[in-house]
Design a protein around this motif. Structure first.
Motif, short mmCIF file in Angstrom:
data_model
loop_
_atom_site.label_atom_id
_atom_site.label_comp_id
_atom_site.label_asym_id
_atom_site.label_seq_id
_atom_site.Cartn_x
_atom_site.Cartn_y
_atom_site.Cartn_z
N ASN A 191 18.34 34.23 66.21
CA ASN A 191 17.95 35.62 65.96
C ASN A 191 16.44 35.82 66.11
OD1 ASN A 191 20.63 36.47 65.28
ND2 ASN A 191 20.36 35.44 63.30
N GLY A 192 15.79 34.89 66.82
CA GLY A 192 14.34 34.96 66.97
C GLY A 192 13.90 35.89 68.09
N ILE A 193 12.72 36.46 67.93
CA ILE A 193 12.13 37.33 68.95
C ILE A 193 11.33 36.47 69.93
CG2 ILE A 193 10.56 39.26 69.37
CD1 ILE A 193 11.17 40.15 66.46
N VAL A 248 -2.45 40.25 63.64
CA VAL A 248 -1.22 39.80 62.99
C VAL A 248 -1.02 38.32 63.30
CG1 VAL A 248 1.27 40.12 62.82
CG2 VAL A 248 -0.22 42.10 63.23
N THR A 249 -0.83 37.54 62.25
CA THR A 249 -0.63 36.10 62.42
C THR A 249 0.85 35.76 62.26
OG1 THR A 249 -2.84 35.59 61.56
CG2 THR A 249 -1.24 33.79 61.59
N ILE A 250 1.39 35.09 63.26
CA ILE A 250 2.76 34.59 63.21
C ILE A 250 2.68 33.13 62.76
CG2 ILE A 250 4.89 34.19 64.48
CD1 ILE A 250 3.98 36.34 66.46
N GLY A 251 3.29 32.82 61.62
CA GLY A 251 3.18 31.50 61.03
C GLY A 251 3.98 30.43 61.76
N LYS A 252 3.87 29.21 61.26
CA LYS A 252 4.55 28.06 61.87
C LYS A 252 6.06 28.22 61.86
CE LYS A 252 0.86 24.87 60.54
NZ LYS A 252 0.52 23.64 59.77
N ASN A 253 6.57 29.00 60.91
CA ASN A 253 8.02 29.21 60.83
C ASN A 253 8.50 30.42 61.61
OD1 ASN A 253 6.94 31.22 59.26
ND2 ASN A 253 8.13 30.76 57.42
N GLY A 254 7.59 31.06 62.35
CA GLY A 254 7.96 32.21 63.17
C GLY A 254 7.96 33.53 62.43
N LYS A 255 7.58 33.52 61.15
CA LYS A 255 7.51 34.76 60.37
C LYS A 255 6.05 35.21 60.22
CE LYS A 255 11.69 33.74 57.68
NZ LYS A 255 12.47 34.90 58.22
N LEU A 259 6.20 44.85 58.72
CA LEU A 259 6.52 43.68 59.55
C LEU A 259 7.31 42.62 58.79
CD1 LEU A 259 3.10 43.28 61.40
CD2 LEU A 259 5.12 44.58 62.12
N ARG A 260 7.54 42.86 57.51
CA ARG A 260 8.26 41.89 56.69
C ARG A 260 9.68 41.68 57.23
NH1 ARG A 260 8.22 43.64 50.72
NH2 ARG A 260 5.99 43.18 51.03
N GLY A 261 10.07 40.43 57.31
CA GLY A 261 11.43 40.12 57.74
C GLY A 261 11.56 39.83 59.23
N LEU A 262 10.52 40.11 60.01
CA LEU A 262 10.58 39.79 61.44
C LEU A 262 10.67 38.27 61.63
CD1 LEU A 262 7.99 42.16 63.19
CD2 LEU A 262 10.46 42.13 63.48
N GLN A 263 11.49 37.84 62.56
CA GLN A 263 11.63 36.42 62.86
C GLN A 263 11.39 36.19 64.35
OE1 GLN A 263 12.49 33.39 60.84
NE2 GLN A 263 11.50 32.77 62.75
N PHE A 264 10.34 35.46 64.66
CA PHE A 264 10.04 35.12 66.04
C PHE A 264 10.47 33.69 66.33
CE2 PHE A 264 7.16 38.58 65.10
CZ PHE A 264 7.08 39.29 66.28
N ASP A 265 10.61 33.38 67.62
CA ASP A 265 10.83 32.00 68.01
C ASP A 265 9.63 31.15 67.59
OD1 ASP A 265 13.25 32.67 69.12
OD2 ASP A 265 12.48 32.84 71.18
N ILE A 266 9.78 29.84 67.62
CA ILE A 266 8.73 28.94 67.14
C ILE A 266 8.05 28.25 68.31
CG2 ILE A 266 8.30 26.82 65.82
CD1 ILE A 266 10.58 27.67 63.96
N ILE A 267 6.73 28.25 68.28
CA ILE A 267 5.93 27.55 69.29
C ILE A 267 5.33 26.31 68.65
CG2 ILE A 267 3.85 27.64 70.71
CD1 ILE A 267 4.44 30.49 71.34
#
Length: 299
Positions: A183-185, A220-227, A263-271
């Motif tokens: 379910n990642g962006i 906006v910072t996307i963390g290590k977990n994609g959130k 932006l809370r709850g957004l889930q991105f893929d992990i790099i």
């Protein structure tokens, strides 16, 4: 006075250009392949040397080891190093002038003895000062670059990761640096990231549009977990700047916290980098119109 100002301006311009221009790589010889590598191992050694005579580090406008050529914006360190993995050990074989490998009709001069002196054994230097991981792209048809800092470091989808302890090779493995979550962006396309962020911001239930104007550039910072791990106003990150440019701290806090909630709850893929998850930042600029509509002004 004008001459001094000109010199200062030129120095400032060159400093910025050196810091922001794409940089040429070093090279790694591995299993008969010569591979570009973005791990500055010699630079780490040089940074421990106190007397560099303005030549080999600290952005001293060197562009060649002898310092005789003109400025080279894409080789601020002034040299290129050639490394080799042999007998489960990591060595540096050569220190050459920038771009000297491009001349196919001339063998580049090797400055390794001049730089390392007695550390040179059998025309190479054992890299005993380095412990950590280095990486280089895996040779496969479906490989591609997934991240670039715009200056030097490039991250590829598939990389060989070499784990090193004081110059000795502990392990070599292939790693995938992108995790495609169910379910990642998608994070491979910057526009896709911006659109996902703006869609949440636009559809957020803004309650004080008539009181506070949150038109701003946000980082906006996307963390290590994609959130989403952090949101700041790009140009106002100190108490002094907030106090000087914002009517009230309450308005500033409202805007930042509202973006965070949107932006809370957004889930991105992990790099990943060298097989380990990393965080990354992206800028998004929004504009609030008087009629309450919100526009995406991100460049």
């Amino acid at each position: 006075m004008n001459r001094i100002l000109t010199i200062l301006f030129f120095s400032f311009y060159v400093s910025i250009s050196f810091a922001s221009s794409p940089q040429v790589s070093d090279y790694l010889i591995f299993k008969n392949d010569t591979i570009p590598t973005y791990n500055l191992l010699v630079e780490q050694y040089l940074q421990k040397i106190k007397d560099d005579k303005g030549r080999l580090f600290n952005l001293s406008f060197r562009n060649s080891i002898e310092g005789t050529l003109g400025t080279s914006l894409n080789c601020w360190r002034g040299y290129q190093a050639i490394y080799e993995i042999k007998n489960d050990s990591l060595f540096v074989n050569a220190i050459i002038d920038c771009h000297s490998l491009e001349n196919k009709n001339q063998i580049p001069e090797n400055y390794i003895k001049k730089l390392f002196g007695e550390k040179v054994q059998n025309n190479r230097v054992f890299i005993d000062w380095f412990s950590g991981n280095i990486s280089f792209p895996t040779k496969r048809t479906d490989n591609k670059m997934i991240s670039w800092d715009g200056v030097f470091e490039r991250i590829f989808m598939y990389e060989n990761i070499i784990e090193i302890e004081n110059g000795a090779i502990d392990k070599i493995s292939e790693q995938q640096n992108y995790v495609d979550l169910k379910n990642g962006i998608d994070r491979l396309d910057r526009d896709n990231i911006i659109n996902a962020l703006f869609d949440r911001i636009k559809n957020y239930k803004w309650t004080k549009k008539d009181k506070f104007d949150c038109s701003e550039l946000y980082t906006v910072t996307i963390g290590k977990n994609g959130k989403i791990s952090n949101v700041v106003m790009t140009e106002y990150q100190t108490e002094e700047l907030i106090e000087e440019y914002w009517d009230t701290k309450r308005e500033y806090n409202y805007c930042v916290k509202s973006i965070q909630k949107a932006l809370r709850g957004l889930q991105f893929d992990i790099i990943k980098r060298k097989g380990m998850p990393i965080e990354s930042s992206v800028s998004v600029e929004i504009w609030f119109n008087e009629d309450g509509t919100i526009e995406n002004w991100t460049e």
